[in-house]
Design a protein around this motif. Sequence first.
Motif, PDB file in Angstrom:
ATOM      1  N   GLY A  12     -57.564  -2.695  18.660  1.00  0.00           N
ATOM      2  CA  GLY A  12     -56.200  -2.408  18.242  1.00  0.00           C
ATOM      3  C   GLY A  12     -55.223  -2.121  19.362  1.00  0.00           C
ATOM      4  N   ILE A  13     -55.674  -2.153  20.612  1.00  0.00           N
ATOM      5  CA  ILE A  13     -54.805  -1.820  21.754  1.00  0.00           C
ATOM      6  C   ILE A  13     -54.731  -3.014  22.695  1.00  0.00           C
ATOM      7  CG2 ILE A  13     -54.464  -0.291  23.731  1.00  0.00           C
ATOM      8  CD1 ILE A  13     -56.067   1.836  22.196  1.00  0.00           C
ATOM      9  N   TRP A  14     -53.533  -3.359  23.104  1.00  0.00           N
ATOM     10  CA  TRP A  14     -53.347  -4.470  24.047  1.00  0.00           C
ATOM     11  C   TRP A  14     -53.650  -4.016  25.470  1.00  0.00           C
ATOM     12  CZ3 TRP A  14     -52.842  -9.389  22.701  1.00  0.00           C
ATOM     13  CH2 TRP A  14     -52.390  -9.705  21.417  1.00  0.00           C
ATOM     14  N   GLN A  15     -54.625  -4.685  26.084  1.00  0.00           N
ATOM     15  CA  GLN A  15     -54.977  -4.437  27.487  1.00  0.00           C
ATOM     16  C   GLN A  15     -54.295  -5.511  28.342  1.00  0.00           C
ATOM     17  OE1 GLN A  15     -56.787  -1.755  28.042  1.00  0.00           O
ATOM     18  NE2 GLN A  15     -57.412  -1.379  25.919  1.00  0.00           N
ATOM     19  N   THR A  16     -53.754  -5.102  29.496  1.00  0.00           N
ATOM     20  CA  THR A  16     -52.982  -6.026  30.337  1.00  0.00           C
ATOM     21  C   THR A  16     -53.595  -6.140  31.727  1.00  0.00           C
ATOM     22  OG1 THR A  16     -50.937  -5.449  29.168  1.00  0.00           O
ATOM     23  CG2 THR A  16     -50.699  -6.550  31.294  1.00  0.00           C
ATOM     24  N   TRP A  17     -53.650  -7.383  32.242  1.00  0.00           N
ATOM     25  CA  TRP A  17     -54.062  -7.656  33.624  1.00  0.00           C
ATOM     26  C   TRP A  17     -52.920  -8.378  34.330  1.00  0.00           C
ATOM     27  CZ3 TRP A  17     -57.271  -8.032  29.438  1.00  0.00           C
ATOM     28  CH2 TRP A  17     -58.478  -7.335  29.488  1.00  0.00           C
ATOM     29  N   THR A  18     -52.571  -7.912  35.501  1.00  0.00           N
ATOM     30  CA  THR A  18     -51.541  -8.575  36.296  1.00  0.00           C
ATOM     31  C   THR A  18     -52.157  -9.754  37.039  1.00  0.00           C
ATOM     32  OG1 THR A  18     -51.962  -7.238  38.270  1.00  0.00           O
ATOM     33  CG2 THR A  18     -50.400  -6.350  36.635  1.00  0.00           C
ATOM     34  N   TRP A  19     -51.312 -10.517  37.718  1.00  0.00           N
ATOM     35  CA  TRP A  19     -51.833 -11.638  38.510  1.00  0.00           C
ATOM     36  C   TRP A  19     -52.748 -11.137  39.625  1.00  0.00           C
ATOM     37  CZ3 TRP A  19     -52.088 -16.366  36.949  1.00  0.00           C
ATOM     38  CH2 TRP A  19     -51.165 -16.865  36.028  1.00  0.00           C
ATOM     39  N   GLU A  20     -52.450  -9.981  40.186  1.00  0.00           N
ATOM     40  CA  GLU A  20     -53.344  -9.423  41.209  1.00  0.00           C
ATOM     41  C   GLU A  20     -54.693  -9.045  40.596  1.00  0.00           C
ATOM     42  OE1 GLU A  20     -51.279  -6.155  42.954  1.00  0.00           O
ATOM     43  OE2 GLU A  20     -50.106  -7.422  44.330  1.00  0.00           O
ATOM     44  N   ASP A  21     -54.635  -8.468  39.398  1.00  0.00           N
ATOM     45  CA  ASP A  21     -55.888  -8.107  38.713  1.00  0.00           C
ATOM     46  C   ASP A  21     -56.739  -9.346  38.435  1.00  0.00           C
ATOM     47  OD1 ASP A  21     -55.098  -5.439  38.612  1.00  0.00           O
ATOM     48  OD2 ASP A  21     -54.157  -5.657  36.637  1.00  0.00           O
ATOM     49  N   VAL A  22     -56.091 -10.404  37.959  1.00  0.00           N
ATOM     50  CA  VAL A  22     -56.825 -11.633  37.642  1.00  0.00           C
ATOM     51  C   VAL A  22     -57.452 -12.213  38.904  1.00  0.00           C
ATOM     52  CG1 VAL A  22     -56.615 -13.998  36.786  1.00  0.00           C
ATOM     53  CG2 VAL A  22     -55.419 -12.140  35.613  1.00  0.00           C
ATOM     54  N   ARG A  23     -56.691 -12.211  39.991  1.00  0.00           N
ATOM     55  CA  ARG A  23     -57.257 -12.705  41.261  1.00  0.00           C
ATOM     56  C   ARG A  23     -58.525 -11.934  41.615  1.00  0.00           C
ATOM     57  NH1 ARG A  23     -54.019 -10.495  45.994  1.00  0.00           N
ATOM     58  NH2 ARG A  23     -55.069  -8.672  45.090  1.00  0.00           N
ATOM     59  N   ASP A  24     -58.483 -10.603  41.485  1.00  0.00           N
ATOM     60  CA  ASP A  24     -59.647  -9.793  41.840  1.00  0.00           C
ATOM     61  C   ASP A  24     -60.828 -10.075  40.915  1.00  0.00           C
ATOM     62  OD1 ASP A  24     -58.050  -8.706  43.784  1.00  0.00           O
ATOM     63  OD2 ASP A  24     -57.661  -6.823  42.698  1.00  0.00           O
ATOM     64  N   GLU A  25     -60.545 -10.218  39.616  1.00  0.00           N
ATOM     65  CA  GLU A  25     -61.613 -10.506  38.652  1.00  0.00           C
ATOM     66  C   GLU A  25     -62.272 -11.856  38.950  1.00  0.00           C
ATOM     67  OE1 GLU A  25     -62.837  -8.681  36.269  1.00  0.00           O
ATOM     68  OE2 GLU A  25     -61.372  -7.126  35.807  1.00  0.00           O
ATOM     69  N   VAL A  26     -61.449 -12.857  39.209  1.00  0.00           N
ATOM     70  CA  VAL A  26     -61.964 -14.199  39.492  1.00  0.00           C
ATOM     71  C   VAL A  26     -62.757 -14.200  40.788  1.00  0.00           C
ATOM     72  CG1 VAL A  26     -61.299 -16.559  40.105  1.00  0.00           C
ATOM     73  CG2 VAL A  26     -60.206 -15.420  38.165  1.00  0.00           C
ATOM     74  N   ARG A  27     -62.224 -13.546  41.804  1.00  0.00           N
ATOM     75  CA  ARG A  27     -62.904 -13.515  43.111  1.00  0.00           C
ATOM     76  C   ARG A  27     -64.277 -12.870  43.014  1.00  0.00           C
ATOM     77  NH1 ARG A  27     -59.989  -9.358  46.357  1.00  0.00           N
ATOM     78  NH2 ARG A  27     -61.185  -8.084  44.894  1.00  0.00           N
ATOM     79  N   ASP A  28     -64.363 -11.694  42.379  1.00  0.00           N
ATOM     80  CA  ASP A  28     -65.642 -10.991  42.320  1.00  0.00           C
ATOM     81  C   ASP A  28     -66.655 -11.744  41.466  1.00  0.00           C
ATOM     82  OD1 ASP A  28     -64.600  -9.045  43.939  1.00  0.00           O
ATOM     83  OD2 ASP A  28     -64.148  -7.647  42.305  1.00  0.00           O
ATOM     84  N   PHE A  29     -66.187 -12.313  40.341  1.00  0.00           N
ATOM     85  CA  PHE A  29     -67.116 -13.069  39.505  1.00  0.00           C
ATOM     86  C   PHE A  29     -67.588 -14.329  40.227  1.00  0.00           C
ATOM     87  CE2 PHE A  29     -68.157 -16.198  36.198  1.00  0.00           C
ATOM     88  CZ  PHE A  29     -69.151 -15.497  35.522  1.00  0.00           C
TER      89      PHE A  29
END
Length: 682
Positions: free
Chosen positions: A58-75
């Motif tokens: 029920g809660i919207w979670q937000t990722w910024t472009w910097e967050d997405v870069r970090d998620e993609v890089r680590d994965f």
Amino acid sequence: MTEAVTAAAGRTGVPKNGGSEPLAPGATVSGDDTFPKLLLRNARLRGRRPAVRRKDLGIWQTWTWEDVRDEVRDFAIGLSGLGFKPGDKLAIVGSNRPRLYWAMVAAQSLGGVPVPVYSDSVADEMAFVLEHAEVRFAMVEDQEQVDKLLSIADRLPKLEEIVYDETRGLRDYDHSHLHSFETVAAAGRDQRFANANAEGDWMARLAEGKGSDLAIILYTSGTTGRPKGVMLSYDNVIVSSENANAFDRLDEHEETLAYLPMAWIGDYIFSIAQSYTAGYCVNCPESPETVLDDRREIGPTYFFAPPRVFEGLLTLIMVRMEDAGRVKKKMFDFFMEVARRSGEKILNGEAASLTDRLLYRLGEILVYGPMKNRMGFSRLKVGYTAGEAIGPEIFRFYRSLGVNLKQLYGQTEASVYIAMQPDGEIYGDTVGKPAPDVEIKIADNGEILYRSPGTFLGYFKDDKATAETKTADGWVRAGDAGFFADNGHIKIIDRAKDVGRLSDGALFAPKYLENKLKFFPNIKEVVAFGDGREMACAFINIDLTAVGSWAERNNVNYASYQELAAHPHVYEMIEANVDQVNRDLAGEPLMAGAQIHRFLILHKELDADDGELTRTQKVRRSFIAERYAPLIEALYDGTARKHVVTEVTFEDGRKGKIEADVEIRDMTIYPARGEGVREAAE
């Protein structure tokens, strides 16, 4: 071949390489961009802007472009640690979740190729795609998809590792080749901290990517046989996306909703390609069941849906208004008449009377605004529909409310865009003009051919099919029959292979007939027959929502779809719809001979699990013709009622049978141009 060739204008105003500088007229991209590179650029230029949202509990979670870069890089670093190498294929199976999108870009950053698969595919369908694509790794949503892959593991000798997003139910599984997303990403972070060169190595691998590299393999829906793997390069999808963004002036401030199947080209273009090139935010709903509520909360500015979504929304509105109080119903009818009279004119900037403009403003407050808010279209800047023809009345309904709904014509092999409707040139019976940088010509047999920067590389491991579809000089046979109208717009008649003739020579275009019938809210699906036969006939599926609501209002009791479909009053309702279509066809010289002589209402809904529809809900004509051969025979031999036994597949995979006595009705056939009436049955 007819040289009716139309080339769209150059890409003036398109952001160059995902940046903010426009291209000069006629300029082209450098060919160096990939989505991992665009991700780094967005993180640098738009770092704190929202890139992805997902509603969870029920809660919207937000990722910024910097967050997405970090998620993609680590994965990506963690995936590399599992043995993922350049050229490897990563299957993506599940509904629209941020981690599944990130896994696609992570695989691309390592030189790999994502292969999305329809999440509702049965095991056999999934096995074919994964085996054909030579998949070594899979990123899936949850336990259901893990179980599905494990059940076909013996048919997938190359599949080595499975990664999942949702951990629920998987704790006691053997994890020797099964990993959670968190575990893989954590391993990537640990590697990055332990090895000073890990991030640099990842960046170096990412930098090697080129626009001409294979970006993704998307499998067709398989209406005529086994699906084919469409290979698209980064240049294909990036140029097409940049052109589309410029065409509708889309930028980083847009909001979209990612709810379409991830294995479909539309979702890849709207949720990855256009998002990464424009920098806008993609919102993932909590579940497929909450899409309507989540769309209302987000209020997307850019939205795509197949016609059935818009038809379904309109059906719900009309059903609710039938149950509304007398005052509300009268107010709705009054202001909808105002909208029909002047709504499109106001939207198009055309002349409308002062009285209508004032009434329309009042209607916006009392009716149109609340209705758009209910549908989630309050902030919509541009909406698109494609895949099937949308009924002109349905199309005009939305536009009369002030919704800037357009039609487009596209294919997986074209990176979506072939024809688009420019602002100010919106017509319900066309799919627009050639999209930017697209050339279209019509072959002598009426088939549409196109050539564009989005034209696919070829079909994976199928040179023969590639040669049959794509010419040596880059022209692609669309498989659809159509023509240029006087206004330069394209009109689609039907699939070229499906257009035929009745035995008396009259033109028979089944999809044209089917779409005219599907314009009625009571009718959900239609399959028309007639090629090479003496007359046109049809199978019809009723819309359970619309007809069920009618049954409730009229005290008609029923226990199942089968019982409701066979009800005499339902047959009378559908008969009136078919009669109206026949009257309309009588006024169309080309199609007057294809009026529907006989119809029946199928005793079951057509279902993808039964092989009758593709996963994108397109009719598999040849399969249906074989499966229901006794019913087709009954349509043509004059039988008034036919007993049938049909095997069905339940959601849990079990098989069962449905028996029914299906009624067949004869229809009145009208002479062309209204010259009297004669009866169909002779």
